[in-house]
Design an enzyme around this catalytic site. Structure first.
Site, PDB file in Angstrom:
ATOM      1  N   LYS A 108       0.827  -1.216   0.000  1.00  0.00           N
ATOM      2  CA  LYS A 108       0.000   0.000   0.000  1.00  0.00           C
ATOM      3  C   LYS A 108       0.855   1.258   0.000  1.00  0.00           C
ATOM      4  O   LYS A 108       0.620   2.183  -0.770  1.00  0.00           O
ATOM      5  CB  LYS A 108      -0.933   0.035   1.222  1.00  0.00           C
ATOM      6  CG  LYS A 108      -1.893  -1.140   1.332  1.00  0.00           C
ATOM      7  CD  LYS A 108      -2.826  -0.993   2.534  1.00  0.00           C
ATOM      8  CE  LYS A 108      -2.134  -1.044   3.891  1.00  0.00           C
ATOM      9  NZ  LYS A 108      -1.550  -2.356   4.239  1.00  0.00           N
ATOM     10  N   ARG A 156      11.499  -6.640   5.053  1.00  0.00           N
ATOM     11  CA  ARG A 156      11.440  -5.224   5.416  1.00  0.00           C
ATOM     12  C   ARG A 156      12.022  -4.999   6.810  1.00  0.00           C
ATOM     13  O   ARG A 156      12.667  -3.978   7.068  1.00  0.00           O
ATOM     14  CB  ARG A 156       9.979  -4.731   5.370  1.00  0.00           C
ATOM     15  CG  ARG A 156       9.859  -3.248   5.627  1.00  0.00           C
ATOM     16  CD  ARG A 156       8.450  -2.737   5.370  1.00  0.00           C
ATOM     17  NE  ARG A 156       7.566  -3.012   6.481  1.00  0.00           N
ATOM     18  CZ  ARG A 156       6.252  -2.801   6.461  1.00  0.00           C
ATOM     19  NH1 ARG A 156       5.664  -2.343   5.376  1.00  0.00           N
ATOM     20  NH2 ARG A 156       5.516  -3.060   7.507  1.00  0.00           N
ATOM     21  N   ARG A 169      -0.721  -8.905  13.409  1.00  0.00           N
ATOM     22  CA  ARG A 169      -1.243  -7.956  12.413  1.00  0.00           C
ATOM     23  C   ARG A 169      -2.051  -8.676  11.342  1.00  0.00           C
ATOM     24  O   ARG A 169      -3.089  -8.169  10.894  1.00  0.00           O
ATOM     25  CB  ARG A 169      -0.093  -7.154  11.796  1.00  0.00           C
ATOM     26  CG  ARG A 169       0.260  -5.932  12.666  1.00  0.00           C
ATOM     27  CD  ARG A 169       1.723  -5.573  12.597  1.00  0.00           C
ATOM     28  NE  ARG A 169       2.167  -5.128  11.303  1.00  0.00           N
ATOM     29  CZ  ARG A 169       3.430  -5.245  10.867  1.00  0.00           C
ATOM     30  NH1 ARG A 169       4.345  -5.818  11.630  1.00  0.00           N
ATOM     31  NH2 ARG A 169       3.761  -4.799   9.694  1.00  0.00           N
TER      32      ARG A 169
END
Ligand code: ADP
Length: 189
Positions: free
Chosen positions: A16, A130, A147
């Site tokens: 996103k 990441r 999450r």
């Protein structure tokens, strides 16, 4: 003519933020990322930051009342008057309803929701990578699992919410960044 009141929806690691930044450059409208705003609040040790930090480190959603306040304030700023790219907000039904209310009050509405679709196995691999590069404090395996669970339970239902409103386009988030950007650009045309 492209839509300019946009929402990027998708699980953690779907891309996103990456796609939002490409749209910022292409359309000249701001990215509104509640994750970035909350991280800035934590770094500044503000009241919002102190409230949000524990939830964020655990990978849980920050309470709606906090996030809705942050997003509403940002959407009310001048640079969002002609369009915006929402990234990571709304994430719950209550947040989606608050957004509809707010946009309704200012006489506008969301024009397009682009849902980035990526399988969970790919997502976990991306987030762990990441973690190595950015060192974000919530990119550890336990928080990532939480999450994902939060996404499935509280955010995924928004796909149907926006489909029912006729503004949803689902786009595969797999492949090179540029390929995905091409699909997103088609989706908002
Ligand atoms: P990711 O999509 O990788 O989880 P974000 O930067 O969007 O990353 O969000 C990081 C964290 O910030 C979330 O795990 C959550 O704790 C908090 N957060 C961000 N946006 C919201 C939101 N709309 N509602 C509740 N919590 C949020």
């Amino acid at each position: 003519m492209s839509a300019r009141r946009l929402l990027l929806l998708g699980p953690p690691g779907a891309g996103k933020g990456t796609q939002a930044k490409i749209l910022v450059d292409a359309l000249g409208i701001p990215q509104i990322s509640t994750g970035d705003m909350l991280r800035a609040a934590v770094a500044a040790d503000s009241a919002v930051g102190r409230e949000a930090k524990g939830y964020m480190d655990a990978g849980e959603l920050v309470p709606d009342s906090v996030v809705i306040g942050v997003a509403e304030e940002r959407l009310g700023q001048d640079d969002a008057a002609n369009g915006f790219i929402l990234d990571g907000f709304p994430r719950t039904a209550a947040q989606a309803e608050a957004l509809d209310d707010l946009l309704g009050r200012i006489g506008t509405k969301l024009e397009r929701c682009v849902a980035l679709v990526v399988e969970e196995d790919h997502l976990v691999a991306r987030l762990l990578k990441r973690a190595e590069i950015e060192g974000r404090s919530d990119d550890n395996e336990e928080s990532i699992r939480t999450r994902m669970a939060e996404y499935r339970k509280k955010t995924e239902p928004l796909v149907a919410y926006y489909r029912d409103r006729g503004v949803l386009t689902e786009v595969s988030g797999l492949g090179e960044v540029d390929e995905v950007a091409g699909r997103v650009s088609d989706a908002i045309r």
